[in-house]
Design an enzyme around this catalytic site. Structure first.
Site, PDB file in Angstrom:
ATOM      1  N   ALA A 148       0.847  -1.191   0.000  1.00 38.02           N
ATOM      2  CA  ALA A 148       0.000   0.000   0.000  1.00 38.02           C
ATOM      3  C   ALA A 148       0.880   1.237   0.000  1.00 38.02           C
ATOM      4  O   ALA A 148       2.081   1.169   0.260  1.00 38.02           O
ATOM      5  CB  ALA A 148      -0.910  -0.007   1.224  1.00 38.02           C
ATOM      6  N   GLY A 204      -0.157  -5.072   0.619  1.00 42.53           N
ATOM      7  CA  GLY A 204      -1.385  -4.997  -0.161  1.00 42.53           C
ATOM      8  C   GLY A 204      -1.247  -5.642  -1.526  1.00 42.53           C
ATOM      9  O   GLY A 204      -2.223  -6.150  -2.077  1.00 42.53           O
TER      10      GLY A 204
END
Length: 257
Positions: free
Chosen positions: A65, A108
């Site tokens: 992320a 992520g």
């Protein structure tokens, strides 16, 4: 479709979504996630697309992320963010999605790849959940999907101690479908997607639904659910076409109905 953080195209009857933040190693910002979901949902509604491939570039599928965007966030702000909920949109896609992974798939990025239906990895692919180094844990399904894929003991090591899995390890432990040379990973993912997209569309989508139900039901409930889906396909034109083609030894002409 025109986007800022991704590039899309259709190859045959396969929709391709490519993350396009190379300077940030394709870090999954809220903007990128929103665009990726928009593109996948559009392909999901397109009768000319039977399957999808999501990829980054050879250096990184997605290196996690975008930490800069959440470093100073509060609990309330994180709860209101649409970033994590994007994964819920991914789960609702009915058509098969294949992640074509090369280079880094961390945080992520690993969670996104695992949320797809299959993974084709290049020899350079690396998978990991390094959130522990930031004082947090995975928040988009990493603890759940990784444990289901590779087992409790190894998932503990990956998540608690930042162990990185090579492509060969990921294949050996059942996280990915195949490992191919770096220069062929996208080609092989598209080939697999094309093979699936050429099959009976309604049956493919129904089979995906039945397989995913494994994670939400016990065996008896899952078998009963599968049986209902199986029976329902006898109301489709594709079932009649497929069985007639088999009996008459000809190639089926799928209608997607």
């Amino acid at each position: 479709m025109s986007f800022e953080f991704i590039v899309t195209e259709v190859k045959g009857n396969v929709g391709l979504v490519r993350f396009n933040r190379p300077k940030a190693l394709n870090a999954l910002s809220p903007g990128l996630m929103s665009e990726a979901m928009d593109a996948l949902e559009t392909f999901d509604q397109d009768d000319g697309v039977g399957a999808m491939v999501v990829t980054g570039d050879q250096r990184a599928f997605a290196a996690g992320a975008d930490i800069k965007e959440m470093a100073n966030a509060t609990v309330v702000e994180m709860g209101k963010s649409t970033f994590i909920s994007s994964w819920d949109r991914l789960k609702r896609i009915r058509k098969p999605i294949i992640a074509a992974v090369s280079g880094f798939a961390f945080g992520g990025g690993c969670e996104f790849a695992m949320a797809c239906d299959m993974i084709v990895a290049s020899e350079s692919a690396q998978f990991g959940q390094p959130e522990i180094n930031l004082g947090i844990i995975p928040g988009a399904g990493g603890t759940q999907r990784l444990t289901r894929a590779i087992g409790k003991a190894l998932a503990m090591e990956v998540i608690l101690n930042d162990r990185r899995l090579t492509a060969e390890e990921a294949y050996r432990f059942g996280l990915v479908n195949q490992v191919v040379p770096k220069e062929l990973y996208l080609e092989e993912a598209l080939k697999l997607a094309q093979q699936i997209a050429n099959r009976a569309p309604v049956a493919i989508q129904t089979a995906k639904e039945a397989i995913n139900a494994v994670f939400d039901m016990d065996l008896d409930a899952g078998v009963a659910y599968e049986r209902r889906l199986f029976y329902s396909l006898f109301a489709t034109e594709d079932q009649k076409e497929g069985m007639d083609a088999f009996v008459n030894k000809r190639k089926a002409n799928w209608k997607g109905k």
